[in-house]
Motif scaffolding. Structure first.
Motif, PDB file in Angstrom:
ATOM      1  N   ASP A   1       2.977   4.142   0.488  1.00 14.06           N
ATOM      2  CA  ASP A   1       3.194   4.902  -0.746  1.00 14.06           C
ATOM      3  C   ASP A   1       3.536   6.350  -0.423  1.00 14.06           C
ATOM      4  OD1 ASP A   1       2.547   2.795  -2.484  1.00 14.06           O
ATOM      5  OD2 ASP A   1       0.404   3.285  -2.438  1.00 14.06           O
TER       6      ASP A   1
ATOM      7  N   ARG B   1       7.093   3.121  -3.816  1.00 15.44           N
ATOM      8  CA  ARG B   1       6.462   2.057  -3.014  1.00 15.44           C
ATOM      9  C   ARG B   1       7.486   0.944  -2.837  1.00 15.44           C
ATOM     10  NH1 ARG B   1       1.027  -0.738  -5.248  1.00 15.44           N
ATOM     11  NH2 ARG B   1       0.140   1.225  -4.502  1.00 15.44           N
TER      12      ARG B   1
ATOM     13  N   ASP C   1      -8.274  -3.209  -1.076  1.00 12.62           N
ATOM     14  CA  ASP C   1      -7.374  -2.321  -0.322  1.00 12.62           C
ATOM     15  C   ASP C   1      -8.081  -1.670   0.861  1.00 12.62           C
ATOM     16  OD1 ASP C   1      -5.403  -2.810  -2.164  1.00 12.62           O
ATOM     17  OD2 ASP C   1      -5.439  -0.808  -3.071  1.00 12.62           O
TER      18      ASP C   1
ATOM     19  N   LYS D   1       2.842   6.842 -13.325  1.00 10.77           N
ATOM     20  CA  LYS D   1       1.661   6.490 -14.126  1.00 10.77           C
ATOM     21  C   LYS D   1       1.310   7.701 -14.972  1.00 10.77           C
ATOM     22  CE  LYS D   1      -0.216   3.231 -10.809  1.00 10.77           C
ATOM     23  NZ  LYS D   1      -1.134   2.114 -10.780  1.00 10.77           N
TER      24      LYS D   1
ATOM     25  N   TYR E   1       3.756   9.861  -2.633  1.00  9.06           N
ATOM     26  CA  TYR E   1       3.486  10.489  -3.933  1.00  9.06           C
ATOM     27  C   TYR E   1       4.188  11.836  -4.003  1.00  9.06           C
ATOM     28  CZ  TYR E   1       0.015   6.993  -5.186  1.00  9.06           C
ATOM     29  OH  TYR E   1      -0.598   5.813  -5.533  1.00  9.06           O
TER      30      TYR E   1
ATOM     31  N   TYR F   1      -3.692   3.603 -17.507  1.00  8.01           N
ATOM     32  CA  TYR F   1      -2.473   4.398 -17.362  1.00  8.01           C
ATOM     33  C   TYR F   1      -1.275   3.608 -17.842  1.00  8.01           C
ATOM     34  CZ  TYR F   1      -4.920   7.935 -14.673  1.00  8.01           C
ATOM     35  OH  TYR F   1      -5.767   8.940 -14.308  1.00  8.01           O
TER      36      TYR F   1
ATOM     37  N   GLU G   1      -1.929  -0.331 -17.497  1.00 12.93           N
ATOM     38  CA  GLU G   1      -2.788  -0.896 -16.470  1.00 12.93           C
ATOM     39  C   GLU G   1      -4.209  -0.402 -16.722  1.00 12.93           C
ATOM     40  OE1 GLU G   1      -2.331  -0.819 -11.717  1.00 12.93           O
ATOM     41  OE2 GLU G   1      -3.045   1.044 -12.601  1.00 12.93           O
TER      42      GLU G   1
ATOM     43  N   GLU H   1      -8.020  -0.605 -15.194  1.00 11.90           N
ATOM     44  CA  GLU H   1      -8.662  -1.066 -13.965  1.00 11.90           C
ATOM     45  C   GLU H   1     -10.004  -0.407 -13.712  1.00 11.90           C
ATOM     46  OE1 GLU H   1      -5.740  -0.081 -10.873  1.00 11.90           O
ATOM     47  OE2 GLU H   1      -6.950   1.675 -10.387  1.00 11.90           O
TER      48      GLU H   1
ATOM     49  N   ARG I   1     -18.580   5.920 -11.310  1.00 14.07           N
ATOM     50  CA  ARG I   1     -17.146   5.741 -11.029  1.00 14.07           C
ATOM     51  C   ARG I   1     -16.931   5.790  -9.520  1.00 14.07           C
ATOM     52  NH1 ARG I   1     -13.028   6.695 -15.217  1.00 14.07           N
ATOM     53  NH2 ARG I   1     -11.478   7.410 -13.752  1.00 14.07           N
ATOM     54  N   VAL I   2     -16.060   4.918  -9.039  1.00 17.75           N
ATOM     55  CA  VAL I   2     -15.797   4.840  -7.598  1.00 17.75           C
ATOM     56  C   VAL I   2     -14.469   5.544  -7.304  1.00 17.75           C
ATOM     57  CG1 VAL I   2     -15.181   3.176  -5.788  1.00 17.75           C
ATOM     58  CG2 VAL I   2     -17.145   2.731  -7.273  1.00 17.75           C
TER      59      VAL I   2
ATOM     60  N   ARG J   1       5.211   7.901  -7.758  1.00 26.46           N
ATOM     61  CA  ARG J   1       5.220   7.407  -6.383  1.00 26.46           C
ATOM     62  C   ARG J   1       6.396   6.474  -6.127  1.00 26.46           C
ATOM     63  NH1 ARG J   1       0.354   3.268  -6.978  1.00 26.46           N
ATOM     64  NH2 ARG J   1       1.583   1.550  -7.797  1.00 26.46           N
TER      65      ARG J   1
ATOM     66  N   LYS K   1     -12.508   0.349 -10.398  1.00 27.10           N
ATOM     67  CA  LYS K   1     -12.621   0.324  -8.941  1.00 27.10           C
ATOM     68  C   LYS K   1     -14.049  -0.017  -8.543  1.00 27.10           C
ATOM     69  CE  LYS K   1      -8.733   3.125  -7.619  1.00 27.10           C
ATOM     70  NZ  LYS K   1      -7.926   3.026  -8.800  1.00 27.10           N
TER      71      LYS K   1
ATOM     72  N   ASP L   1      -2.220  14.773 -14.991  1.00 29.48           N
ATOM     73  CA  ASP L   1      -2.645  13.383 -14.755  1.00 29.48           C
ATOM     74  C   ASP L   1      -1.447  12.436 -14.684  1.00 29.48           C
ATOM     75  OD1 ASP L   1      -4.478  11.427 -14.225  1.00 29.48           O
ATOM     76  OD2 ASP L   1      -5.177  11.187 -16.291  1.00 29.48           O
TER      77      ASP L   1
HETATM   78  C1  V4E Z   1      -3.540   6.964 -11.524  1.00 36.53           C
HETATM   79  C2  V4E Z   1      -3.853   7.672 -10.261  1.00 36.53           C
HETATM   80  C3  V4E Z   1      -3.132   7.531  -9.125  1.00 36.53           C
HETATM   81  C4  V4E Z   1      -1.975   6.658  -8.896  1.00 36.53           C
HETATM   82  C5  V4E Z   1      -2.412   5.484  -8.054  1.00 36.53           C
HETATM   83  O1  V4E Z   1      -3.404   4.820  -8.721  1.00 36.53           O
HETATM   84  P1  V4E Z   1      -4.355   3.739  -8.089  1.00 36.53           P
HETATM   85  O2  V4E Z   1      -4.450   2.628  -9.074  1.00 36.53           O
HETATM   86  O3  V4E Z   1      -5.619   4.361  -7.684  1.00 36.53           O
HETATM   87  O4  V4E Z   1      -3.616   3.286  -6.754  1.00 36.53           O
HETATM   88  P2  V4E Z   1      -3.236   1.834  -6.286  1.00 36.53           P
HETATM   89  O5  V4E Z   1      -2.669   1.934  -4.919  1.00 36.53           O
HETATM   90  O6  V4E Z   1      -4.416   0.927  -6.419  1.00 36.53           O
HETATM   91  O7  V4E Z   1      -2.102   1.449  -7.311  1.00 36.53           O
HETATM   92  P3  V4E Z   1      -1.720   0.042  -7.935  1.00 36.53           P
HETATM   93  O8  V4E Z   1      -1.247  -0.832  -6.813  1.00 36.53           O
HETATM   94  O9  V4E Z   1      -2.959  -0.514  -8.630  1.00 36.53           O
HETATM   95  O10 V4E Z   1      -0.615   0.355  -8.920  1.00 36.53           O
HETATM   96  S1  V4E Z   1      -3.740   8.493  -7.932  1.00 36.53           S
HETATM   97  C6  V4E Z   1      -4.936   9.088  -8.923  1.00 36.53           C
HETATM   98  N1  V4E Z   1      -4.873   8.557 -10.140  1.00 36.53           N
HETATM   99  C7  V4E Z   1      -5.853   8.915 -11.131  1.00 36.53           C
HETATM  100  C8  V4E Z   1      -7.055   8.004 -11.081  1.00 36.53           C
HETATM  101  C9  V4E Z   1      -8.164   8.305 -11.872  1.00 36.53           C
HETATM  102  N2  V4E Z   1      -8.178   9.359 -12.673  1.00 36.53           N
HETATM  103  N3  V4E Z   1      -9.265   7.509 -11.841  1.00 36.53           N
HETATM  104  C10 V4E Z   1      -9.276   6.441 -11.040  1.00 36.53           C
HETATM  105  C11 V4E Z   1     -10.508   5.575 -10.984  1.00 36.53           C
HETATM  106  N4  V4E Z   1      -8.239   6.121 -10.277  1.00 36.53           N
HETATM  107  C12 V4E Z   1      -7.132   6.884 -10.295  1.00 36.53           C
END
Ligand code: V4E
Length: 224
Positions: free
Chosen positions: A33, A53, A156, A60, A35, A81, A4, A6, A198-199, A51, A8, A47
Motif C-alpha cells: 500500500d 494498492r 493481517d 476512504k 498512502y 468509511y 465498509e 469494520e 478500540r484496537v 491509497r 479490528k 479523516d
Molecule cells: C480508514 C483509515 C485508513 C485507511 C486504511 O484502513 P484500514 O481498514 O485500517 O486498512 P486495511 O489495510 O485493513 O484496508 P482494507 O483492506 O480493509 O480496505 S488508515 C486510518 N484510517 C482511519 C481508521 C480509524 N479511524 N479507526 C480504525 C479502527 N481504523 C482506521
C-alpha cells in the motif's frame, strides 16, 4: 459506492482456532500500500485516506453519522468509511476538498482507460494536487469468509511487525448500518472477543513510529 464497516481485533490462538472452525479460508494475499496526502496532511486531518494498492486507487472518506442509536458501545468499536474506487470520482472528491482549503489544483486531462493505472499519469495528477506518498508498507493477509455471519475476517501482518485482525461487513450507501454492526457483534461474540477497547490499525502503528506529532494531532482530534 459502498460503506465498509469494520471492527479490528488482536487475534489470539483461541480466536484463530474458532475462526478456522466457523470460517472458510478464502486464501492468502500479499499487497503493498502507498498512502498519499499533501505535505501539510490536509486529507488525513479530514479523516480521508487515499491509497494505491495493486495498481488500484481507493479513497476512504468519513460517513455522516445519522442516528443516536449508533452511538452504542459496539458502535464505538467499529469504524465506517465510504469507499470511492473510481478514479474519476476520487479526483473530483479530492479537487472539491483541496479547493475548499485553498490548495492549488492544476487541472489534468481525465482518462478512463487502463492507462489511468500508468505510473506516469499517476505522477501527473497526484503532483497537480500536491499529493505525496507519506506511508507505504506491505501486508500479508489471510482471508476467511463467514457465510452464516455475513462477514469477512482478515488477519493481517504488516512488514513492520504489527498483526491485526478485522471483521468486515460491506453495505451499499444508505444501507442498514445497524444490521452490519449486529453481524459484526455476533461474529465478535462467537470469536470470543470480549474487550471493549478500540484496537489500533496498521496505519496508527505506522504513524506512531514515523510521524509521532501528526499521530498525536489525529488522536487529539479523535480522527484515529
Ligand atoms: C480508514 C483509515 C485508513 C485507511 C486504511 O484502513 P484500514 O481498514 O485500517 O486498512 P486495511 O489495510 O485493513 O484496508 P482494507 O483492506 O480493509 O480496505 S488508515 C486510518 N484510517 C482511519 C481508521 C480509524 N479511524 N479507526 C480504525 C479502527 N481504523 C482506521
Amino acid at each position: 459506492m459502498s460503506i465498509e464497516v469494520e471492527r479490528k481485533f488482536i487475534c489470539s490462538a483461541n480466536t484463530l482456532k474458532t475462526l478456522q472452525e466457523i470460517g472458510v479460508c478464502a486464501g492468502q494475499s500479499k499487497f503493498h500500500d502507498q498512502y498519499f496526502d499533501t505535505p501539510q496532511f490536509h486529507l488525513t486531518l479530514r479523516d480521508m485516506w487515499l491509497r494505491k494498492r495493486k495498481g488500484c486507487w481507493e479513497l476512504k472518506c468519513p460517513t455522516t453519522r445519522v442516528k443516536e442509536a449508533e452511538e452504542s458501545e459496539m458502535s464505538a468499536l467499529c469504524s465506517r468509511y465510504k469507499e470511492i474506487t473510481n478514479l474519476s470520482d476520487i479526483k473530483l472528491k479530492l479537487q472539491e476538498v483541496l479547493k475548499d482549503i485553498g490548495e492549488h489544483v492544476t487541472s489534468t486531462k481525465q482518462s478512463s482507460s487502463v492507462t489511468e493505472m500508468d505510473s506516469a499519469q499517476d505522477q501527473c495528477w497526484t503532483r497537480s494536487m500536491n499529493l505525496v506518498i507519506f506511508a507505504e508498507f506491505t501486508t500479508m493477509r489471510q482471508t476467511f469468509t463467514l457465510e452464516e455471519y455475513g462477514v469477512q475476517v482478515d488477519l493481517d501482518e504488516a512488514d513492520f511487525g504489527y498483526c491485526v485482525g478485522e471483521i468486515e461487513a460491506l453495505i451499499p450507501e444508505g444501507g442498514d448500518m445497524q444490521a452490519a454492526m449486529d453481524k459484526i457483534e455476533r461474529t465478535a461474540k462467537k470469536l470470543g472477543l470480549t474487550g471493549n477497547q478500540r484496537v489500533d490499525g496498521k496505519m496508527s502503528v505506522y504513524l506512531q513510529e514515523h510521524y509521532p506529532e501528526h499521530y498525536a494531532r489525529l488522536l487529539s482530534e479523535h480522527i484515529i
